[in-house]
Design a protein around this motif. Sequence first.
Motif, PDB file in Angstrom:
ATOM      1  N   ARG A   1      -3.363   4.396  -9.649  1.00 55.37           N
ATOM      2  CA  ARG A   1      -3.458   4.724  -8.221  1.00 55.37           C
ATOM      3  C   ARG A   1      -3.638   3.466  -7.360  1.00 55.37           C
ATOM      4  O   ARG A   1      -4.334   3.489  -6.361  1.00 55.37           O
ATOM      5  N   HIS A   2      -3.001   2.406  -7.780  1.00 52.33           N
ATOM      6  CA  HIS A   2      -3.118   1.124  -7.091  1.00 52.33           C
ATOM      7  C   HIS A   2      -1.916   0.903  -6.179  1.00 52.33           C
ATOM      8  O   HIS A   2      -1.960   1.222  -4.985  1.00 52.33           O
ATOM      9  N   SER A   3      -0.817   0.364  -6.722  1.00 50.23           N
ATOM     10  CA  SER A   3       0.385   0.068  -5.937  1.00 50.23           C
ATOM     11  C   SER A   3       1.621   0.421  -6.749  1.00 50.23           C
ATOM     12  O   SER A   3       1.734   0.013  -7.908  1.00 50.23           O
ATOM     13  N   GLU A   4       2.534   1.168  -6.132  1.00 51.13           N
ATOM     14  CA  GLU A   4       3.745   1.616  -6.814  1.00 51.13           C
ATOM     15  C   GLU A   4       4.954   1.398  -5.913  1.00 51.13           C
ATOM     16  O   GLU A   4       4.840   1.472  -4.691  1.00 51.13           O
ATOM     17  N   CYS A   5       6.124   1.139  -6.532  1.00 51.73           N
ATOM     18  CA  CYS A   5       7.319   0.804  -5.761  1.00 51.73           C
ATOM     19  C   CYS A   5       8.550   1.527  -6.284  1.00 51.73           C
ATOM     20  O   CYS A   5       8.724   1.677  -7.496  1.00 51.73           O
ATOM     21  N   ILE A   6       9.396   1.946  -5.353  1.00 49.42           N
ATOM     22  CA  ILE A   6      10.729   2.446  -5.684  1.00 49.42           C
ATOM     23  C   ILE A   6      11.753   1.549  -5.005  1.00 49.42           C
ATOM     24  O   ILE A   6      11.560   1.134  -3.863  1.00 49.42           O
TER      25      ILE A   6
ATOM     26  N   ASN B   1      11.392  -0.430  -1.523  1.00 49.96           N
ATOM     27  CA  ASN B   1      12.188  -1.665  -1.436  1.00 49.96           C
ATOM     28  C   ASN B   1      11.357  -2.883  -1.007  1.00 49.96           C
ATOM     29  O   ASN B   1      11.835  -3.771  -0.305  1.00 49.96           O
ATOM     30  N   VAL B   2      10.101  -2.918  -1.448  1.00 46.22           N
ATOM     31  CA  VAL B   2       9.204  -4.038  -1.142  1.00 46.22           C
ATOM     32  C   VAL B   2       8.370  -4.313  -2.393  1.00 46.22           C
ATOM     33  O   VAL B   2       7.868  -3.389  -3.027  1.00 46.22           O
ATOM     34  N   SER B   3       8.173  -5.592  -2.714  1.00 46.17           N
ATOM     35  CA  SER B   3       7.385  -5.973  -3.881  1.00 46.17           C
ATOM     36  C   SER B   3       5.939  -5.521  -3.749  1.00 46.17           C
ATOM     37  O   SER B   3       5.326  -5.635  -2.679  1.00 46.17           O
ATOM     38  N   THR B   4       5.365  -5.060  -4.853  1.00 49.76           N
ATOM     39  CA  THR B   4       3.955  -4.663  -4.868  1.00 49.76           C
ATOM     40  C   THR B   4       3.013  -5.843  -4.645  1.00 49.76           C
ATOM     41  O   THR B   4       1.832  -5.647  -4.369  1.00 49.76           O
ATOM     42  N   ARG B   5       3.519  -7.049  -4.752  1.00 47.49           N
ATOM     43  CA  ARG B   5       2.673  -8.232  -4.553  1.00 47.49           C
ATOM     44  C   ARG B   5       2.107  -8.323  -3.138  1.00 47.49           C
ATOM     45  O   ARG B   5       1.215  -9.107  -2.864  1.00 47.49           O
TER      46      ARG B   5
END
Length: 398
Positions: free
Chosen positions: A320-325, A348-352
Amino acid sequence: MSYIQDLGIRAKAAESAIRSITAEQKNNALAAVAKMLTENAALIIAENKKDLENAEKNGKTKAFIDRLALTEARIKGISDSVMEIAALSDPIGEVLGGCEARDGFTIVKKRVPLGVIGVIYESRPNVTVDAAALCLKSGNVCILRGGSDAIHSSKCLAAFMRKALESSAIPADAVLLVEDTSREMAAEMMKLSGYIDVLIPRGGAGLIRSVVENSTVPVIQTGEGICHLYVDESACLEMALNIADNAKTQRPSVCNSIETVIVHEKLADEFFMRLAALWGDKVEIRHGDYDVEFLDYIISAKTVKNIDEAIAHINKYGTRHSECIVTQDYNNAHKFQQEVDAAAVYVNVSTRFSDGNVFGLGAEIGISNQKLHARGPLGLRELTSYKYLISGSGQIRG
């Protein structure tokens, strides 16, 4: 009286002393901290070198050593972050709401500090400064307990911060460092109710679990980062490769780097072939190990038939931190953001980019993956509470 109890007493005394300091005083003190750090960068780096040498002797990984290392550029970055915190509006005293009761008295809801915040973290020297600066700006006192691998760095940084506070007529004990890094001392800190109002753990799964399970002090839980990248059927492969590379290799030792790449079966063969060619021997690609936070140049890979399978996998194994599609399909983007259970959900953005600074919060003490009052990056407002101020003219309740 134990060592940690003495710190608690000193912290409570400092809390009383800083309740009345103004926003200008806080900002001046933060500016003094930033200046002190940059002017003493060489001394800080010399102390940090001791930690780095010990880490190498103890066989720590390259990712661990990178997380531990301080350079002039990183110290400047830490100093700049302190100044960004100083530039933020002071949350304390903010009126959150109010009304006039039917009996004629007024009720005002105002933002106030939490009090004394304990922070238990691993070997990240920058956390020593970030946590202290955020606590000071939000009107809190902090007791910091960092990892033993960074003790020389943390002691040096804390000493300079305390000196800067004293030069600004603010009690040095607004920033306290636990210099005994034994597990016994950490365990005693977790039981310091009555002195510490809130405890925040920042680190790996083992540290967080230990604090949550053993603390008698209320805990704001920051989470490990088993973060995912899902490459949808409609994804632009170039974009997906760029985001995967950034989210894994730009700094793999941090919690917002990805640990698993999930790819739609129609793109999987080409994507993984190109990803392997891009990384070569730099990153190990595994199949399985979906519940592991590597924090290293390792990533797990999975192929799915559709977005529903990807979302199910993320909600099962994610933290439940950071996820990306990565997708060009609006409906799938919307579905992913609605159905994935995480503090930060990217399209469309890096989880960084899961970072307090990027989110306009200044630095952050950590990223919360719980669902209480604080979720995502823990900035100034997440380090506050509120109280009700009631004023009248002698009303009594019948």
